[in-house]
Design an enzyme around this catalytic site. Sequence first.
Site, PDB file in Angstrom:
ATOM      1  N   LYS A  83       0.766  -1.082  -0.026  1.00 41.52           N
ATOM      2  CA  LYS A  83       0.027   0.168  -0.134  1.00 41.52           C
ATOM      3  C   LYS A  83       0.920   1.259   0.059  1.00 41.52           C
ATOM      4  CE  LYS A  83      -4.398   0.627   2.396  1.00 41.52           C
ATOM      5  NZ  LYS A  83      -4.985   0.724   3.621  1.00 41.52           N
TER       6      LYS A  83
HETATM    7  O1  G3P Z   1      -7.989   1.289   5.253  1.00 44.60           O
HETATM    8  C1  G3P Z   1      -8.277   2.656   5.342  1.00 44.60           C
HETATM    9  C2  G3P Z   1      -9.514   3.115   5.507  1.00 44.60           C
HETATM   10  O2  G3P Z   1     -10.538   2.278   5.399  1.00 44.60           O
HETATM   11  C3  G3P Z   1      -9.845   4.048   6.904  1.00 44.60           C
HETATM   12  O3  G3P Z   1     -11.211   4.221   7.378  1.00 44.60           O
HETATM   13  O4  G3P Z   1     -12.777   4.935   8.905  1.00 44.60           O
HETATM   14  O5  G3P Z   1     -10.240   5.375   9.401  1.00 44.60           O
HETATM   15  O6  G3P Z   1     -11.632   6.574   7.607  1.00 44.60           O
HETATM   16  P1  G3P Z   1     -11.545   5.109   8.351  1.00 44.60           P
END
Ligand code: G3P
Length: 218
Positions: A83
Amino acid sequence: MKFFADTAEIADIAELAATGLLDGVTTNPSLIAKSGRDFMEVTREICALVDGPVSAEVVALDHPTMMKEADILRKIADNVCIKVPLTIDGLKTCKALTGEGTMVNVTLCFSANQALLAAKAGATFVSPFVGRHDDNGFDGMELIRDIRLIYDNYSFATEILVASIRHPVHVLESARIGADVATMPPAVIRSLVKHVLTDKGIEGFLADWAKTGQTILK
Ligand code: G3P
């Protein structure tokens, strides 16, 4: 649409993998910190639990160091997907790694133009963050619609991996639009099966079945 679990919690991943519904896993530095586990060790365990891609994120900001980190991470297992952030150095790293046959997930995508760049860099996946987009007064699902349209216009093979999913409506909309992957916190994956009428229906059928006095297992 493929289902990825957005977590570094081994117990959740093992439970979801056992359902046969899990196609991969995504992690990020925040999820690793939340797990309290050693990055290399937990990534190795996740890769052994699921057959599909497991995203492991580099933390360097410059291309040469990203390449060095990626080289260590991709040796963990064949299903590691590197990533990288959506920056010029991240895109340069994406191009180099995919050219060598390594899967790459270009993350922190917040615009359709950024997604266009990720596809041009040969990304295996692009991760638009719908929840964080919504949080900032934009329409996250509109972003997915735009990326789908652009990728289809040019037949880009990069898969749209919808990230930062917060609730089942994000999943439904992603499927309607034709996103390739939804990565979700385990709680969101579990919530997809729930319906009050399913529970009520089971209750009714079992009550009527009891009245017959029959059993299937003798
Ligand atoms: O994998 C990254 C992403 O899904 C993060 O999610 O909820 O921290 O915005 P969030």
